[in-house]
Scaffold this active site. Structure first.
Site, PDB file in Angstrom:
ATOM      1  N   HIS A 106       0.850  -1.320   0.005  1.00  0.00           N
ATOM      2  CA  HIS A 106      -0.056  -0.130  -0.060  1.00  0.00           C
ATOM      3  C   HIS A 106       0.950   1.213  -0.057  1.00  0.00           C
ATOM      4  O   HIS A 106       2.092   1.383   0.513  1.00  0.00           O
ATOM      5  CB  HIS A 106      -1.163   0.050   1.294  1.00  0.00           C
ATOM      6  N   HIS A 108       0.495   5.116   1.369  1.00  0.00           N
ATOM      7  CA  HIS A 108       0.219   6.125   2.175  1.00  0.00           C
ATOM      8  C   HIS A 108       0.175   7.301   1.422  1.00  0.00           C
ATOM      9  O   HIS A 108       1.023   7.810   1.115  1.00  0.00           O
ATOM     10  CB  HIS A 108       0.868   6.263   3.459  1.00  0.00           C
TER      11      HIS A 108
HETATM   12  P1  AMP Z   1       1.708   0.140   7.556  1.00  0.00           P
HETATM   13  O1  AMP Z   1       2.156   0.468   8.869  1.00  0.00           O
HETATM   14  O2  AMP Z   1       2.556   1.133   6.442  1.00  0.00           O
HETATM   15  O3  AMP Z   1       1.661  -1.145   7.163  1.00  0.00           O
HETATM   16  O4  AMP Z   1       0.291   0.796   7.455  1.00  0.00           O
HETATM   17  C1  AMP Z   1      -0.788   0.254   7.457  1.00  0.00           C
HETATM   18  C2  AMP Z   1      -1.951   1.318   7.690  1.00  0.00           C
HETATM   19  O5  AMP Z   1      -3.122   0.456   7.555  1.00  0.00           O
HETATM   20  C3  AMP Z   1      -2.198   1.992   8.942  1.00  0.00           C
HETATM   21  O6  AMP Z   1      -1.892   3.376   8.754  1.00  0.00           O
HETATM   22  C4  AMP Z   1      -3.297   1.595   9.691  1.00  0.00           C
HETATM   23  O7  AMP Z   1      -4.071   2.509  10.223  1.00  0.00           O
HETATM   24  C5  AMP Z   1      -4.145   1.097   8.302  1.00  0.00           C
HETATM   25  N1  AMP Z   1      -5.162   0.163   8.681  1.00  0.00           N
HETATM   26  C6  AMP Z   1      -4.868  -1.048   9.112  1.00  0.00           C
HETATM   27  N2  AMP Z   1      -6.203  -1.745   9.037  1.00  0.00           N
HETATM   28  C7  AMP Z   1      -7.128  -0.898   8.505  1.00  0.00           C
HETATM   29  C8  AMP Z   1      -8.635  -0.944   7.901  1.00  0.00           C
HETATM   30  N3  AMP Z   1      -9.157  -2.190   8.381  1.00  0.00           N
HETATM   31  N4  AMP Z   1      -9.151   0.060   7.259  1.00  0.00           N
HETATM   32  C9  AMP Z   1      -8.317   1.163   6.946  1.00  0.00           C
HETATM   33  N5  AMP Z   1      -7.105   1.367   7.487  1.00  0.00           N
HETATM   34  C10 AMP Z   1      -6.422   0.309   8.126  1.00  0.00           C
END
Ligand code: AMP
Ligand code: ZN
Length: 144
Positions: A106, A108
């Site tokens: 993903h 951001h």
């Molecule tokens: P990372 O730490 O780069 O893997 O980012 C994961 C991101 O996913 C974090 O910013 C979380 O807040 C977000 N996240 C986790 N679960 C969900 C969800 N169910 N819906 C939306 N965002 C999520």
């Protein structure tokens, strides 16, 4: 709209792609979707993910990566126009050591608000180490 592909049954982002887990989806193209981060770094923080499961930057199909990049630009344009953002940071965490916590690739899209500590407490730029040109060149040669 928002038809999915995700394949890994235990992956939260695959579940969001196919609609079996809830999310605030905001945009999509043929290979990627965008939805609101549930724990935003700033108001308007969006995640852009490929429909097909891939673990991280090294794993994602180049065409999926390109589609994510295109969708990221759309999201950033909307954020600047509609949220009155002053800027945008793109971030990808690949690997636990880089801070990755969800192992479906993903991007951001983090909207930035100048001089608004109520909305934006992100501490950038990062702390740099003093420049050592020989060391920079040595490492650069490993990457050629
Ligand atoms: P990372 O730490 O780069 O893997 O980012 C994961 C991101 O996913 C974090 O910013 C979380 O807040 C977000 N996240 C986790 N679960 C969900 C969800 N169910 N819906 C939306 N965002 C999520
Ligand atoms: Zn997945």
């Amino acid at each position: 709209m928002f038809l999915g592909v995700g394949t890994e049954s235990d992956c939260i982002f695959c579940q969001i792609v196919v609609g079996s887990s809830p999310a605030t989806k905001i945009a999509e193209n043929d290979r990627a979707i965008a939805f609101m981060d549930i724990n935003p770094a700033t108001p308007g923080h969006v995640l852009v993910v490929p429909r097909s499961h891939a673990v991280d930057l090294l794993d994602v199909e180049p065409d999926d990566l390109a589609s994510c990049a295109r969708l990221t630009q759309t999201v950033a344009q909307r954020a600047k126009e509609r949220l009155e953002a002053d800027g945008v940071n793109l971030l990808n965490c690949s690997g636990a050591a880089a801070g990755q916590t969800v192992f479906h690739f993903h991007l951001h899209v983090i909207v930035r608000f100048r001089d608004d500590v109520g909305k934006d407490r992100i501490g950038l730029p990062w702390e740099t180490v003093p420049s050592n040109l020989a060391e920079v060149q040595r490492i650069g040669e490993l990457l050629v």
